[in-house]
Motif scaffolding. Structure first.
Motif, PDB file in Angstrom:
ATOM      1  N   SER A   1       0.814  -1.216   0.000  1.00 51.07           N
ATOM      2  CA  SER A   1       0.000   0.000   0.000  1.00 51.07           C
ATOM      3  C   SER A   1       0.849   1.269   0.000  1.00 51.07           C
ATOM      4  O   SER A   1       0.317   2.355  -0.198  1.00 51.07           O
ATOM      5  CB  SER A   1      -0.939   0.013   1.206  1.00 51.07           C
ATOM      6  N   LYS A   2       2.150   1.136   0.201  1.00 53.25           N
ATOM      7  CA  LYS A   2       3.067   2.280   0.193  1.00 53.25           C
ATOM      8  C   LYS A   2       4.272   1.928  -0.676  1.00 53.25           C
ATOM      9  O   LYS A   2       4.760   0.804  -0.652  1.00 53.25           O
ATOM     10  CB  LYS A   2       3.528   2.630   1.600  1.00 53.25           C
ATOM     11  N   ALA A   3       4.747   2.920  -1.410  1.00 50.64           N
ATOM     12  CA  ALA A   3       5.887   2.710  -2.306  1.00 50.64           C
ATOM     13  C   ALA A   3       7.125   2.240  -1.538  1.00 50.64           C
ATOM     14  O   ALA A   3       7.857   1.368  -2.012  1.00 50.64           O
ATOM     15  CB  ALA A   3       6.185   3.989  -3.083  1.00 50.64           C
ATOM     16  N   GLU A   4       7.342   2.774  -0.349  1.00 53.41           N
ATOM     17  CA  GLU A   4       8.524   2.380   0.427  1.00 53.41           C
ATOM     18  C   GLU A   4       8.483   0.892   0.805  1.00 53.41           C
ATOM     19  O   GLU A   4       9.533   0.256   0.920  1.00 53.41           O
ATOM     20  CB  GLU A   4       8.691   3.246   1.670  1.00 53.41           C
ATOM     21  N   ASN A   5       7.307   0.329   0.958  1.00 53.11           N
ATOM     22  CA  ASN A   5       7.190  -1.102   1.262  1.00 53.11           C
ATOM     23  C   ASN A   5       7.557  -1.953   0.050  1.00 53.11           C
ATOM     24  O   ASN A   5       8.136  -3.032   0.190  1.00 53.11           O
ATOM     25  CB  ASN A   5       5.777  -1.448   1.726  1.00 53.11           C
ATOM     26  N   ILE A   6       7.207  -1.477  -1.142  1.00 50.79           N
ATOM     27  CA  ILE A   6       7.575  -2.198  -2.364  1.00 50.79           C
ATOM     28  C   ILE A   6       9.084  -2.157  -2.528  1.00 50.79           C
ATOM     29  O   ILE A   6       9.709  -3.173  -2.866  1.00 50.79           O
ATOM     30  CB  ILE A   6       6.849  -1.599  -3.589  1.00 50.79           C
ATOM     31  N   VAL A   7       9.698  -1.021  -2.240  1.00 50.39           N
ATOM     32  CA  VAL A   7      11.158  -0.904  -2.306  1.00 50.39           C
ATOM     33  C   VAL A   7      11.799  -1.853  -1.292  1.00 50.39           C
ATOM     34  O   VAL A   7      12.781  -2.534  -1.611  1.00 50.39           O
ATOM     35  CB  VAL A   7      11.629   0.549  -2.078  1.00 50.39           C
ATOM     36  N   ALA A   8      11.244  -1.939  -0.098  1.00 47.18           N
ATOM     37  CA  ALA A   8      11.788  -2.840   0.925  1.00 47.18           C
ATOM     38  C   ALA A   8      11.699  -4.295   0.474  1.00 47.18           C
ATOM     39  O   ALA A   8      12.637  -5.089   0.679  1.00 47.18           O
ATOM     40  CB  ALA A   8      11.054  -2.647   2.253  1.00 47.18           C
ATOM     41  N   LYS A   9      10.592  -4.671  -0.154  1.00 49.84           N
ATOM     42  CA  LYS A   9      10.437  -6.040  -0.667  1.00 49.84           C
ATOM     43  C   LYS A   9      11.437  -6.287  -1.790  1.00 49.84           C
ATOM     44  O   LYS A   9      12.048  -7.364  -1.874  1.00 49.84           O
ATOM     45  CB  LYS A   9       9.000  -6.271  -1.145  1.00 49.84           C
ATOM     46  N   PHE A  10      11.627  -5.305  -2.656  1.00 48.90           N
ATOM     47  CA  PHE A  10      12.646  -5.397  -3.703  1.00 48.90           C
ATOM     48  C   PHE A  10      14.010  -5.646  -3.068  1.00 48.90           C
ATOM     49  O   PHE A  10      14.752  -6.536  -3.507  1.00 48.90           O
ATOM     50  CB  PHE A  10      12.673  -4.108  -4.546  1.00 48.90           C
ATOM     51  N   GLU A  11      14.369  -4.878  -2.067  1.00 43.66           N
ATOM     52  CA  GLU A  11      15.686  -5.023  -1.421  1.00 43.66           C
ATOM     53  C   GLU A  11      15.867  -6.427  -0.844  1.00 43.66           C
ATOM     54  O   GLU A  11      16.931  -7.030  -0.977  1.00 43.66           O
ATOM     55  CB  GLU A  11      15.891  -3.965  -0.337  1.00 43.66           C
ATOM     56  N   GLU A  12      14.829  -6.938  -0.230  1.00 48.82           N
ATOM     57  CA  GLU A  12      14.865  -8.305   0.316  1.00 48.82           C
ATOM     58  C   GLU A  12      15.076  -9.328  -0.803  1.00 48.82           C
ATOM     59  O   GLU A  12      15.932 -10.212  -0.706  1.00 48.82           O
ATOM     60  CB  GLU A  12      13.541  -8.570   1.042  1.00 48.82           C
ATOM     61  N   ASN A  13      14.298  -9.197  -1.868  1.00 50.95           N
ATOM     62  CA  ASN A  13      14.377 -10.150  -2.974  1.00 50.95           C
ATOM     63  C   ASN A  13      15.680 -10.040  -3.749  1.00 50.95           C
ATOM     64  O   ASN A  13      16.254 -11.053  -4.156  1.00 50.95           O
ATOM     65  CB  ASN A  13      13.194  -9.964  -3.924  1.00 50.95           C
ATOM     66  N   VAL A  14      16.159  -8.828  -3.972  1.00 52.82           N
ATOM     67  CA  VAL A  14      17.382  -8.658  -4.752  1.00 52.82           C
ATOM     68  C   VAL A  14      18.586  -9.202  -3.988  1.00 52.82           C
ATOM     69  O   VAL A  14      19.505  -9.778  -4.592  1.00 52.82           O
ATOM     70  CB  VAL A  14      17.573  -7.191  -5.219  1.00 52.82           C
ATOM     71  N   ALA A  15      18.600  -9.076  -2.675  1.00 53.46           N
ATOM     72  CA  ALA A  15      19.703  -9.632  -1.876  1.00 53.46           C
ATOM     73  C   ALA A  15      19.733 -11.155  -1.993  1.00 53.46           C
ATOM     74  O   ALA A  15      20.808 -11.758  -2.158  1.00 53.46           O
ATOM     75  CB  ALA A  15      19.559  -9.203  -0.413  1.00 53.46           C
ATOM     76  N   LYS A  16      18.560 -11.779  -1.922  1.00 55.56           N
ATOM     77  CA  LYS A  16      18.495 -13.246  -2.070  1.00 55.56           C
ATOM     78  C   LYS A  16      18.891 -13.655  -3.482  1.00 55.56           C
ATOM     79  O   LYS A  16      19.610 -14.631  -3.673  1.00 55.56           O
ATOM     80  CB  LYS A  16      17.090 -13.753  -1.752  1.00 55.56           C
ATOM     81  N   ALA A  17      18.416 -12.913  -4.477  1.00 57.02           N
ATOM     82  CA  ALA A  17      18.728 -13.234  -5.872  1.00 57.02           C
ATOM     83  C   ALA A  17      20.235 -13.138  -6.125  1.00 57.02           C
ATOM     84  O   ALA A  17      20.813 -13.984  -6.819  1.00 57.02           O
ATOM     85  CB  ALA A  17      17.974 -12.304  -6.810  1.00 57.02           C
ATOM     86  N   GLN A  18      20.869 -12.142  -5.558  1.00 58.61           N
ATOM     87  CA  GLN A  18      22.320 -11.986  -5.737  1.00 58.61           C
ATOM     88  C   GLN A  18      23.068 -13.192  -5.166  1.00 58.61           C
ATOM     89  O   GLN A  18      23.991 -13.706  -5.793  1.00 58.61           O
ATOM     90  CB  GLN A  18      22.811 -10.695  -5.083  1.00 58.61           C
ATOM     91  N   LYS A  19      22.650 -13.652  -4.007  1.00 60.63           N
ATOM     92  CA  LYS A  19      23.290 -14.838  -3.403  1.00 60.63           C
ATOM     93  C   LYS A  19      23.080 -16.072  -4.272  1.00 60.63           C
ATOM     94  O   LYS A  19      23.988 -16.884  -4.447  1.00 60.63           O
ATOM     95  CB  LYS A  19      22.764 -15.070  -1.991  1.00 60.63           C
TER      96      LYS A  19
END
Length: 165
Positions: free
Chosen positions: A76-94
């Motif tokens: 519901s907030k753009a900052e939450n989507i960014v936080a989910k992106f950060e979580e997913n991108v860190a896992k994807a990088q690993k």
């Protein structure tokens, strides 16, 4: 060698994705260009989710969407989507860093409840098409969404009309 090339592009493009997601104001989240399109929220959340597919793409030869579950979180907030992106991108990088190059030419396919959704192809083609290019396509759509809602667009490959020369 292939892994290093993929990783270099991944890191560069993750930064571009971060820029575009951080440019979304909450006021644009409900906007969509037509009844057939996703809202900005749905599109941005999908972009963040693509990074969640790295494990299934790199480490499996069959990605079964029938058993796939993903928690988008509070979008519901753009900052939450960014936080989910950060979580997913860190896992994807690993996942990418730990991937085995010897599997890159294995046959890979996507199924849903036993039905082929994405036809078999070499995993490296899927990585480039399904993960990388798919993401770039949606990121381009998001640029149009931002511009159409009167918001500034960050430069991804150089300056935009919003940058002073």
């Amino acid at each position: 060698m292939i892994k290093q090339a993929l990783l270099g592009e991944f890191l560069y493009e993750a930064e571009n994705t971060r820029k575009i997601l951080k440019a979304i104001p909450d006021s644009a989240l409900d906007w969509k260009p037509s009844e057939k399109n996703w809202t900005t929220t749905q599109l941005a959340s999908h972009i963040a989710e693509v990074y969640n597919w790295y494990d299934s793409t790199f480490n499996l030869d069959v990605f079964d969407m029938g058993t796939y579950h993903y928690d988008k979180g509070d979008i519901s907030k753009a900052e939450n989507i960014v936080a989910k992106f950060e979580e997913n991108v860190a896992k994807a990088q690993k996942v990418l860093e730990n991937s085995d190059e010897s599997t890159y030419f294995n046959e890979w396919k996507m199924e849903m409840n036993g039905n082929v959704v994405f036809p078999p192809a070499q995993k490296i083609q899927i990585i480039r098409g399904f993960l990388y290019n798919h993401l770039y396509h949606h990121r381009g759509e998001l640029v149009v969404y931002l511009r159409s809602t009167g918001n500034k667009v960050p430069g991804l490959y150089g300056p935009t009309a919003d940058d002073k020369m």
